[in-house]
Design an enzyme around this catalytic site. Structure first.
Site, short mmCIF file in Angstrom:
data_model
loop_
_atom_site.label_atom_id
_atom_site.label_comp_id
_atom_site.label_asym_id
_atom_site.label_seq_id
_atom_site.Cartn_x
_atom_site.Cartn_y
_atom_site.Cartn_z
N GLU A 55 0.12 63.09 -12.05
CA GLU A 55 0.04 63.91 -13.25
C GLU A 55 0.19 65.39 -12.91
OE1 GLU A 55 -3.36 60.82 -13.59
OE2 GLU A 55 -2.04 61.64 -12.03
N ALA A 165 5.75 22.56 15.31
CA ALA A 165 6.62 22.43 16.47
C ALA A 165 6.71 20.97 16.87
CB ALA A 165 6.08 23.25 17.64
N ALA A 166 7.74 20.66 17.67
CA ALA A 166 7.85 19.31 18.23
C ALA A 166 6.85 19.17 19.37
CB ALA A 166 9.28 19.07 18.73
N SER A 171 10.22 25.02 18.53
CA SER A 171 10.07 25.19 17.08
C SER A 171 11.22 25.96 16.46
CB SER A 171 8.76 25.95 16.79
OG SER A 171 8.76 27.22 17.40
N LEU A 207 9.36 41.22 16.60
CA LEU A 207 8.46 41.58 15.50
C LEU A 207 9.02 42.69 14.62
CD1 LEU A 207 4.95 41.34 17.20
CD2 LEU A 207 6.28 39.57 16.05
#
Length: 352
Positions: A55, A165-166, A171, A207
């Site tokens: 404002e 995951a396996a 994964s 990341l």
């Protein structure tokens, strides 16, 4: 008195201004000053902690007396306290504003009450205009204000049978390219991305938030939790932001540390152990579960122990959206309001 169409359009513009403002310890707020005939006299938004509020930013662009009899359209109730800056309600009164329209009440115990002050000064006040949109713009700040910590999103990808995951630990990739692109887009909306040292050592992730081969303009700060050392040549050490390291199992301490840095949106992407720990600690506000139409079997579950001993203790979620992403499906969910984890006390009385 009802809100006019011109004022409604001004609120839409104020919300655009708010959304373009910086995220941080203060809410994103936009303001538009309208003349008595409905023309835009000035626009403003909050540029960050310690700067004039929206404002006042708008009023500063007008000559003295130019706002007399005008209408201020603001996305958040004008504040009513003196912090790093003075109360916006008083600034509007002193400028001669005759009418104020705002979207959301200020939830602060100290900063709220601006509408009452305006009315007591004879200013006409209308509230609630486009409140749902305004709430979406500052949803993370509202969570941080209510809980005294950042808004936390826990993300994982899983097979249809709930595996991350396996059996051999591989994964990449359970989900397809559309799902992975969606993850990066959501990373770019976060202030910090959190993983454990196990993920860093196993996957050596960057990341970053990537748009194809390019980086998004906004990058989340990488946060690594754990006692093991991140190698000097780890990819994350070349991140645009210096990584933050927390050698602790105390997630509340980590979250408090992030809050003290002005971080408002946290993205947890550290694998089953870390995701489960945040959920078990009650440090989750929303969940992103990417589900791929594959079956893996085995013991590598997407979540481990999250502190649910019986079905009565289940963490209840409200699914806000199901998003198809090619062959994959994303569940966008939030912790249900009746879950005790979300009913924590308000630790923040406002910092605007």
């Amino acid at each position: 008195m009802a809100v006019h169409e011109t004022e409604r359009r001004a609120m839409t513009r104020a919300l655009e201004l708010a959304a373009g403002g910086p995220r941080g310890i203060n809410p994103q707020v936009g303001a538009v000053i309208l003349s008595p005939t409905g023309e835009i006299l000035a626009e403003g938004w909050h540029h960050g902690a310690g700067t004039p509020h929206a404002e006042v930013d708008a009023l500063s662009k007008l000559a003295e007396g130019a706002a007399r009899g005008a209408t201020a359209v603001v996305t958040l109730e004008p504040c009513n306290h003196t912090g790093r800056t003075g109360p916006c309600a008083l600034a509007l009164i002193d400028a001669g504003i005759s009418r104020v329209i705002y979207s959301l009440d200020d939830p602060g115990v100290v900063s709220g009450g601006g509408a009452e002050r305006l009315r007591n000064a004879g200013v006409e006040v209308e509230s609630g205009e486009q409140s749902d949109t305004a709430r979406a713009v500052i949803a993370d700040w509202l969570t941080a204000h209510r809980l005294g910590r950042p808004h936390i999103t826990v993300k994982w990808a899983q097979s249809l049978d709930g595996r991350a995951a396996a059996n051999d630990g591989t994964s990449q990739w359970i989900t397809g390219p559309l799902a992975r692109a969606d993850v990066h887009r959501r990373r770019a909306a976060a202030d910090a991305i959190v993983v454990g040292t196990g993920t860093v050592l196993a996957d050596d992730p960057a990341l970053t938030a990537r748009d194809g081969d390019a980086l998004y303009e906004h990058q989340p700060i990488p946060v690594i939790i754990g006692s093991r050392t991140t190698p000097a040549d780890a990819v994350v050490r070349r991140h645009p932001h210096e990584p933050l390291f927390y050698d602790t199992r105390d997630l509340h301490a980590v979250v408090a540390g992030l809050q003290s840095r002005g971080i408002q949106r946290v993205f947890i992407e550290g694998g089953p152990t870390l995701a489960s720990a945040f959920l078990a600690a009650g440090l989750a506000d929303s969940v992103l579960a990417y589900i791929a139409p594959v079956l893996l079997g085995g013991d590598r579950l997407a979540l481990t122990d999250i502190g649910v001993p019986t079905i009565d203790g289940a963490l209840r979620l409200t699914v806000e959206e199901w998003v198809p992403l090619g062959p994959d499906l994303l569940a966008v969910a939030r912790m249900s309001e009746n879950d005790p984890h979300v009913n924590e006390p308000d630790l923040n009385e406002g910092v605007r």
